[in-house]
Design an enzyme around this catalytic site. Structure first.
Site, mmCIF file in Angstrom:
data_model
loop_
_atom_site.group_PDB
_atom_site.id
_atom_site.type_symbol
_atom_site.label_atom_id
_atom_site.label_comp_id
_atom_site.label_asym_id
_atom_site.label_seq_id
_atom_site.Cartn_x
_atom_site.Cartn_y
_atom_site.Cartn_z
ATOM 1 N N GLU A 1 16.985 5.314 27.579
ATOM 2 C CA GLU A 1 17.338 5.712 26.210
ATOM 3 C C GLU A 1 18.849 5.820 26.033
ATOM 4 O O GLU A 1 19.372 5.513 24.958
ATOM 5 C CB GLU A 1 16.665 7.049 25.874
ATOM 6 C CG GLU A 1 15.145 7.026 25.950
ATOM 7 C CD GLU A 1 14.534 5.959 25.063
ATOM 8 O OE1 GLU A 1 15.146 5.598 24.037
ATOM 9 O OE2 GLU A 1 13.443 5.465 25.406
ATOM 10 N N HIS B 1 20.120 2.345 25.237
ATOM 11 C CA HIS B 1 19.928 2.012 23.822
ATOM 12 C C HIS B 1 21.014 2.654 22.963
ATOM 13 O O HIS B 1 21.606 2.007 22.087
ATOM 14 C CB HIS B 1 18.555 2.507 23.354
ATOM 15 C CG HIS B 1 17.412 1.646 23.783
ATOM 16 N ND1 HIS B 1 17.343 0.303 23.517
ATOM 17 C CD2 HIS B 1 16.260 1.962 24.459
ATOM 18 C CE1 HIS B 1 16.203 -0.187 24.006
ATOM 19 N NE2 HIS B 1 15.540 0.804 24.599
ATOM 20 N N PRO C 1 0.833 -1.216 0.000
ATOM 21 C CA PRO C 1 0.000 0.000 0.000
ATOM 22 C C PRO C 1 0.858 1.253 0.000
ATOM 23 O O PRO C 1 1.830 1.369 0.744
ATOM 24 C CB PRO C 1 -0.805 -0.122 1.298
ATOM 25 C CG PRO C 1 -0.828 -1.585 1.602
ATOM 26 C CD PRO C 1 0.475 -2.132 1.112
#
Length: 645
Positions: free
Chosen positions: A425, A428, A204
């Site tokens: 964070e 990460h 799509p």
């Protein structure tokens, strides 16, 4: 349309005449000046002041000797002389008055009768138009079998191949279709036969409908567009009738293009699905097969269809002679995305710092519709900031809005939660930086976006079609870096890694059962997926392996995840000082870009931060209560584009 206009004009004039007639009737019935009772007339006659009486129906017009005019009304059942005698007027007095009788139409009766007659006419007219509307509804009910295809002719602004980018191979395949529509005799003379059906296959948003319009625009021929779901109605046979009518219209407008969008709505495999076949859909499909196979070589009608599920189409629909050419529209690469961005930014005021090449690299996995949305979001942001041009800052913000949603700075977060999010964070980011196969970190933020309380944005330097086992292992460690940082710093874990654990478990199981990346189980795949035929969703997995193998699969998945977690924790333990520095910087500024992140890790002076764009101030926050552990939100990473397999 002219008959409809004439009918409405006639009704308007008729209603206007009725209003004027009734108004005159009411005014004529209202009181008139100098109207006196008949007893007054009798008194005037007895006083010998009356010169003449004119009888006009039941109305009396009396003229006195002084010249004054009086009006009165008598009873309808008696003459004026009889009524005057009843009121005491003698024969001698009555003989001195000149009485005249004027034979005039009875306007009162005429108006009364005319009003009744007019109401009957209005009723008959309303009944007539009601019956016409009812007849039109019946005709509409009987016209279910007519095609509802939308016709786009060459007199409208055309879409050409210049408006389509990122699908160069598909455009080359379709150029010969355009050439056939322009010069059909060139092919017919040498015995060549152009493909009667072209099936556009792609995810799509890859531009299937736009590409079909571009073919019609390049060839300058009529373009019929219809969705597959528009063929199917409640009544059996309606879809087949609409197919016949559609192809009849196409033959009358030959040469032309018939475009069937989402053809899988009617082109599914016959006899398949839950509960057996579907008579209406199968009759519609049968009629499509007959119409496509019945074209002559000189018809010059080309059928184009689009779908993102070619695997469920009926084999008879895909055989040579019908949809005998399949064109795949894949997700664009870096150069394709840059070309698409150039198309969508055409005519828009861009700042000098806008780098479309960088934006193309920053949007891996995006299709044409996603990139158009990014450009539109950037333009909206520039307008909200009262700018005359669209800058690079707006484009970067737009990409993040599409990936993770808008910023939610007004959300109340306690200092304890902010610290947990910052270390999550930062974990990460550090794992992504120090592991060689991870994508470079572009941005770290503890500002909530969408459903995520914070996010670390890492983007690949180049597009990949295949992914190695070591790449997957580093990606697993990167996803577990946030949880490892929480355990290392706070000595416990939170619900912040819930989304990370889902991604890690899914990827690790895919490595074992789909990609054959387990040394213990070897290069094998395990399990067969089952999907709902009419919904296209996975409902389960058929196990083609024993319980002993299932236990080995679980053990391998657990081992892979545990190994990745230990790698992430080891990286953070070795770089604990950098972890604290990045987390502290996040608590201060909330967002760190790639350049500033590298400066913190290398111990260099931090670069000067650009002045932030003025934004509308957030609402005044209320005083935050001390949150309980049950109220702590899950820290979710933004969704990453799925790897190309």
């Amino acid at each position: 349309m002219n008959s409809r206009f004439r009918g409405s004009t006639f009704i308007t004039l008729l209603l206007l005449a009725a209003v004027m007639f009734l108004t005159y009737n009411l005014l004529s019935r209202s009181g008139e000046p100098n109207v006196v009772p008949i007893s007054r007339i009798a008194a005037e006659v007895q006083a010998e002041r009356v010169e003449r009486i004119v009888v006009n129906g039941n109305r009396l017009e009396v003229r006195l000797k002084t010249g004054q005019q009086l009006r009165s009304i008598k009873e309808a059942t008696a003459t004026v002389a009889e009524q005057l005698k009843w009121l005491g007027v003698s024969e001698e007095q009555l003989a001195k008055v000149q009485i005249e009788v004027a034979e005039a139409p009875d306007w009162t009766a005429l108006l009364s009768t005319g009003g009744t007659f007019l109401m009957m006419i209005l009723f008959l007219v309303a009944l007539f138009f009601f019956l016409r509307q009812f007849q039109g509804a019946n005709n509409q009910a009987l016209s279910f079998g007519k095609s509802r295809a939308r016709l786009y002719t060459s007199d409208k602004p055309a879409v050409t191949f210049d408006d389509v980018a990122g699908v160069d191979e598909a455009k080359e395949e379709l150029r010969e279709i355009v050439e056939f529509l322009k010069e059909p005799q060139k092919f017919i003379q040498v015995g060549a036969r152009i493909p009667k059906g072209v099936l556009l296959v792609g995810a799509p948003g890859t531009g299937k409908t736009l590409l079909a319009k571009a073919v019609a625009g390049e060839a300058g021929v009529p373009f019929f567009s219809m969705s597959g779901s528009e063929f199917v109605e409640m009544f059996v046979g309606v879809g087949a009738s609409r197919v016949r009518d559609l192809f009849d219209q196409a033959k009358r407008h030959s040469p032309c293009i018939v475009f069937l969008d989402e053809i899988d709505a009617v082109g599914r495999h016959r006899g398949a699905g839950l509960g057996g076949s579907h008579d209406e859909r199968e009759q519609t499909l049968n009629q499509i097969l007959v119409e496509m196979d019945g074209f002559d070589t000189d018809t010059n009608v080309i059928v184009m269809a689009a779908t993102n599920r070619p695997d469920i189409l009926d084999p008879a629909l895909l055989r040579p002679g019908r949809f005998d050419r399949r064109i795949v529209l894949d997700r664009p690469d870096v150069r394709g995305r840059e070309a698409i961005l150039r198309v969508h930014t055409r005519g828009k005021p861009l700042a000098d710092d806008v780098d479309l090449t960088f934006l193309a690299k920053a949007t891996p996995g995006f299709v044409g519709a996603d990139l158009a949305n990014v450009v539109n979001e950037a333009a909206i942001l520039a307008a909200r900031r009262n700018k005359k041009v669209i800058g690079m800052a707006e484009f970067k913000e737009a990409i993040e809005r599409v990936l993770a949603g808008p910023e939610r700075k007004s959300r109340i977060i306690s200092e304890e939660e902010r610290r947990i999010i910052a270390y999550h964070e930062a974990g990460h980011a550090l794992v992504a930086h120090y592991l060689p196969k991870c994508d470079p970190v572009q941005k770290i933020s503890i500002i909530a976006r969408g459903m995520a309380a914070g996010y670390t944005l890492s983007l690949p330097e180049e597009d990949r079609t295949v992914i190695s086992k070591s790449k997957f292992e580093d990606q697993l460690a990167f996803a577990l870096g946030g949880r490892a940082a929480e355990e290392l710093v706070f000595g416990e874990v939170t619900t912040g890694a819930a989304n990370d654990l889902e991604q890690v478990t899914e990827l690790a199981r895919a490595m074992v059962t789909r990609y054959g990346m387990s040394e213990k189980l070897g290069p094998m795949t395990f399990g067969q997926k089952e999907e709902l035929v009419f919904l296209g969703k996975e409902i389960g997995e058929q196990r083609d392996y024993s319980e002993a193998v299932a236990q080995q699969i679980d053990e391998e998945v657990r081992r892979i995840i545990h190994t990745a977690y230990q790698r992430a924790r080891k990286v953070l333990e070795e770089h604990r000082e950098q972890l604290d520095a990045v987390a502290q910087r996040l608590l201060e500024v909330e967002t760190i870009e790639a350049e500033e992140f590298l400066a913190i890790l290398e111990g260099r002076p931090l670069p000067e931060r650009k002045q932030e764009e003025p934004k509308s101030p957030p609402p005044e926050p209320k005083k935050a209560e001390k949150p309980s552990p049950a109220r702590r939100r899950a820290l979710e990473m933004p969704p990453k584009p799925a790897p190309v397999q």
